[in-house]
Design a protein around this motif. Structure first.
Motif, PDB file in Angstrom:
ATOM      1  N   VAL A   1      34.991  31.019  41.535  1.00  0.00           N
ATOM      2  CA  VAL A   1      35.006  29.978  42.562  1.00  0.00           C
ATOM      3  C   VAL A   1      33.691  30.005  43.323  1.00  0.00           C
ATOM      4  N   HIS A   2      33.057  28.855  43.460  1.00  0.00           N
ATOM      5  CA  HIS A   2      31.776  28.731  44.157  1.00  0.00           C
ATOM      6  C   HIS A   2      31.972  27.880  45.410  1.00  0.00           C
ATOM      7  N   VAL A   3      31.430  28.356  46.513  1.00  0.00           N
ATOM      8  CA  VAL A   3      31.505  27.631  47.775  1.00  0.00           C
ATOM      9  C   VAL A   3      30.177  26.922  48.013  1.00  0.00           C
ATOM     10  N   ASN A   4      30.218  25.617  48.186  1.00  0.00           N
ATOM     11  CA  ASN A   4      29.022  24.824  48.462  1.00  0.00           C
ATOM     12  C   ASN A   4      29.067  24.371  49.910  1.00  0.00           C
ATOM     13  N   ALA A   5      28.052  24.757  50.692  1.00  0.00           N
ATOM     14  CA  ALA A   5      28.062  24.448  52.125  1.00  0.00           C
ATOM     15  C   ALA A   5      26.753  23.820  52.577  1.00  0.00           C
ATOM     16  N   ASP A   6      26.212  22.920  51.765  1.00  0.00           N
ATOM     17  CA  ASP A   6      24.951  22.269  52.127  1.00  0.00           C
ATOM     18  C   ASP A   6      25.127  21.381  53.361  1.00  0.00           C
ATOM     19  N   ILE A   7      26.046  20.447  53.288  1.00  0.00           N
ATOM     20  CA  ILE A   7      26.366  19.578  54.424  1.00  0.00           C
ATOM     21  C   ILE A   7      27.841  19.735  54.754  1.00  0.00           C
ATOM     22  N   PHE A   8      28.681  19.465  53.764  1.00  0.00           N
ATOM     23  CA  PHE A   8      30.120  19.662  53.915  1.00  0.00           C
ATOM     24  C   PHE A   8      30.541  20.821  53.012  1.00  0.00           C
ATOM     25  N   ILE A   9      31.535  21.551  53.455  1.00  0.00           N
ATOM     26  CA  ILE A   9      32.034  22.667  52.651  1.00  0.00           C
ATOM     27  C   ILE A   9      32.872  22.121  51.507  1.00  0.00           C
ATOM     28  N   SER A  10      32.535  22.521  50.292  1.00  0.00           N
ATOM     29  CA  SER A  10      33.304  22.121  49.125  1.00  0.00           C
ATOM     30  C   SER A  10      33.389  23.309  48.169  1.00  0.00           C
ATOM     31  N   TYR A  11      34.306  23.202  47.222  1.00  0.00           N
ATOM     32  CA  TYR A  11      34.533  24.298  46.285  1.00  0.00           C
ATOM     33  C   TYR A  11      34.439  23.767  44.860  1.00  0.00           C
ATOM     34  N   SER A  12      33.933  24.602  44.003  1.00  0.00           N
ATOM     35  CA  SER A  12      33.922  24.279  42.581  1.00  0.00           C
ATOM     36  C   SER A  12      34.274  25.550  41.814  1.00  0.00           C
ATOM     37  N   LYS A  13      34.793  25.401  40.632  1.00  0.00           N
ATOM     38  CA  LYS A  13      35.168  26.588  39.860  1.00  0.00           C
ATOM     39  C   LYS A  13      34.720  26.438  38.415  1.00  0.00           C
ATOM     40  N   THR A  14      34.366  27.587  37.838  1.00  0.00           N
ATOM     41  CA  THR A  14      33.857  27.641  36.470  1.00  0.00           C
ATOM     42  C   THR A  14      34.699  28.621  35.663  1.00  0.00           C
ATOM     43  N   PRO A  15      35.173  28.231  34.480  1.00  0.00           N
ATOM     44  CA  PRO A  15      35.965  29.166  33.666  1.00  0.00           C
ATOM     45  C   PRO A  15      35.153  30.413  33.304  1.00  0.00           C
ATOM     46  N   THR A  16      35.787  31.566  33.356  1.00  0.00           N
ATOM     47  CA  THR A  16      35.110  32.822  33.012  1.00  0.00           C
ATOM     48  C   THR A  16      35.268  33.188  31.543  1.00  0.00           C
ATOM     49  N   GLY A  17      36.169  32.477  30.853  1.00  0.00           N
ATOM     50  CA  GLY A  17      36.458  32.839  29.467  1.00  0.00           C
ATOM     51  C   GLY A  17      37.556  33.877  29.356  1.00  0.00           C
ATOM     52  N   ASN A  18      38.154  34.236  30.502  1.00  0.00           N
ATOM     53  CA  ASN A  18      39.227  35.223  30.518  1.00  0.00           C
ATOM     54  C   ASN A  18      40.516  34.608  31.058  1.00  0.00           C
ATOM     55  N   TYR A  19      41.589  35.338  30.856  1.00  0.00           N
ATOM     56  CA  TYR A  19      42.872  35.039  31.475  1.00  0.00           C
ATOM     57  C   TYR A  19      43.155  36.103  32.537  1.00  0.00           C
ATOM     58  N   GLN A  20      43.797  35.691  33.623  1.00  0.00           N
ATOM     59  CA  GLN A  20      44.369  36.648  34.562  1.00  0.00           C
ATOM     60  C   GLN A  20      45.821  36.871  34.165  1.00  0.00           C
ATOM     61  N   VAL A  21      46.141  38.103  33.827  1.00  0.00           N
ATOM     62  CA  VAL A  21      47.516  38.413  33.430  1.00  0.00           C
ATOM     63  C   VAL A  21      48.125  39.344  34.480  1.00  0.00           C
ATOM     64  N   LYS A  22      49.095  38.836  35.239  1.00  0.00           N
ATOM     65  CA  LYS A  22      49.785  39.644  36.235  1.00  0.00           C
ATOM     66  C   LYS A  22      50.805  40.524  35.532  1.00  0.00           C
ATOM     67  N   MET A  23      50.764  41.826  35.827  1.00  0.00           N
ATOM     68  CA  MET A  23      51.605  42.776  35.117  1.00  0.00           C
ATOM     69  C   MET A  23      52.263  43.735  36.098  1.00  0.00           C
ATOM     70  N   GLN A  24      53.217  44.498  35.603  1.00  0.00           N
ATOM     71  CA  GLN A  24      53.914  45.469  36.440  1.00  0.00           C
ATOM     72  C   GLN A  24      54.296  46.692  35.612  1.00  0.00           C
ATOM     73  N   HIS A  25      54.228  47.859  36.266  1.00  0.00           N
ATOM     74  CA  HIS A  25      54.672  49.095  35.617  1.00  0.00           C
ATOM     75  C   HIS A  25      55.189  50.045  36.683  1.00  0.00           C
ATOM     76  N   ASP A  26      56.407  50.501  36.534  1.00  0.00           N
ATOM     77  CA  ASP A  26      57.039  51.407  37.504  1.00  0.00           C
ATOM     78  C   ASP A  26      56.976  50.842  38.928  1.00  0.00           C
ATOM     79  N   GLY A  27      57.223  49.541  39.059  1.00  0.00           N
ATOM     80  CA  GLY A  27      57.237  48.912  40.371  1.00  0.00           C
ATOM     81  C   GLY A  27      55.871  48.598  40.945  1.00  0.00           C
TER      82      GLY A  27
END
Length: 364
Positions: free
Chosen positions: A64-90
């Motif tokens: 995620v990139h924050v652009n704050a030249d005049i107005f604050i805006s956001y842009s995002k670029t794919p990283t080529g990865n997945y975020q996988v939420k996982m769990q083990h022993d709580g």
């Protein structure tokens, strides 16, 4: 004409079918990518840690990139990865893994808390006395996690020191005045460190139980630090390229309240009777009250223990009067500016104020 419209309808039908086919293919590809990412994540964890985790959810990862030249805006670029939420022993954690092909190479934050604890232990070793708690603002409040590909075996914590970190340290019996906080900043690549040395472990428990870490950027002359003076033996703040700020409260007791001044100077109190409350415009309290005549050359803080108020939680005021340089009597309000659970706090200050009278009244 009919033939022409027939051709148009066929073209529209073909376009609709193509759109449906693309939509279905896209859905299938997303399912395949997700399944591959989750399988990759499981293989990665099994290889690195030796256990098989449970998959909770997964989604594509973006920078995620924050652009704050005049107005604050956001842009995002794919990283080529997945975020996988996982769990083990709580324990919940996240794996960042490629999904375009089979892979068991990635990164994760499974050991983030362990790494943070190791760094805190190293910071703790720099202080004498007893270190009661340590927080890194980026970790504790901004939710930063330590994401690593290799296995952390408890050594080489220096690679995880965060640039511009802010540490909050709570101690009992620590000598802060002579402590080289700038050296600690340099060692841990930090930008600031706030150290609160409490008068006792009991005071620490009361202080810390109010979550003082929510005071994100306390200042020595700011109301946030002053409100906690009753708990502190010393307080020190060190920021990069600045001189160390040092506070040594000099809390004293008089009657039913505690008091201090901004630099710990002397204060003289004399009980008085018959203060005419009608001099304060808008005051709705009784017509007269007892109070105190005060001599103080500094900003003065008055702390009234809540237990002394018999559980009354209505607004209370500190009314004070003084004579200005022209010989005129001024009447002012010191509002309750408490931010802690055990004391009502009032601050009294005016550049001309040296001697004054005050009383505390409750809202009717």
């Amino acid at each position: 004409m009919k033939k022409f419209f027939g051709v148009i309808l066929k073209i529209i039908a073909i376009l609709i079918l193509v759109a449906i086919a693309l939509f279905v293919c896209n859905k299938i590809m997303k399912v395949l990518d997700r399944n591959r990412a989750e399988k990759n994540a499981i293989s990665y964890v099994e290889k690195k840690y030796g256990f098989t985790p449970e998959v909770l959810s997964s989604k594509k990862d973006y920078d995620v990139h924050v652009n704050a030249d005049i107005f604050i805006s956001y842009s995002k670029t794919p990283t080529g990865n997945y975020q996988v939420k996982m769990q083990h022993d709580g324990k919940d954690f996240t794996v960042y893994i490629p999904y375009k092909k089979a892979s068991d190479e990635g990164t994760d934050d499974y050991q983030s808390d362990e790494i943070a604890s190791a760094i805190q232990a190293e910071v703790s070793s720099c202080f004498d006395g007893k270190v009661m708690a340590i927080h890194n603002y980026q970790d504790s409040r901004m939710g930063f996690r330590y994401i690593e590909a290799g296995y952390f075996d408890g050594s080489d914590t220096e690679k995880f020191y965060r640039e511009n970190a802010s540490y909050y340290v709570y101690t009992v019996g620590c000598d802060l005045k002579s402590l080289d906080l700038k050296g600690i900043l340099k060692k841990f690549h930090a930008s600031s460190i706030y150290v609160f040395d409490c008068v006792s472990e009991e005071a620490f428990n009361d202080f810390y139980g109010q979550n003082p870490f929510d005071i994100l950027q306390p200042e020595m002359d700011g109301i946030s630090i002053d409100a906690f003076r009753p708990y502190l033996d010393e307080c020190a703040i060190q920021k990069a390229d600045e001189e160390k700020e040092y506070l040594k409260p000099n809390m004293r007791e008089y009657g039913d309240f505690l008091y201090d001044t901004v630099f710990g100077g002397n204060v003289e109190f004399t009980p008085i009777e018959g203060i005419d409350l009608q001099n304060w415009r808008g005051n709705k309290a009784d017509s007269t009250a007892s109070g105190y005549s005060v001599k103080s050359a500094e900003k003065t803080f008055i702390f009234v223990p809540r237990i002394k108020l018999n559980g009354v939680e209505k607004q209370i005021y500190l009314l004070y009067s003084y004579t200005d340089k022209n010989g005129e009597t001024k009447y002012s309000y010191g509002h309750d500016v408490s931010i802690n659970d055990y004391y009502r706090m009032f601050s009294i200050y005016d550049s001309e104020l040296k001697d004054f009278e005050f009383t505390i009244v409750r809202e009717k």
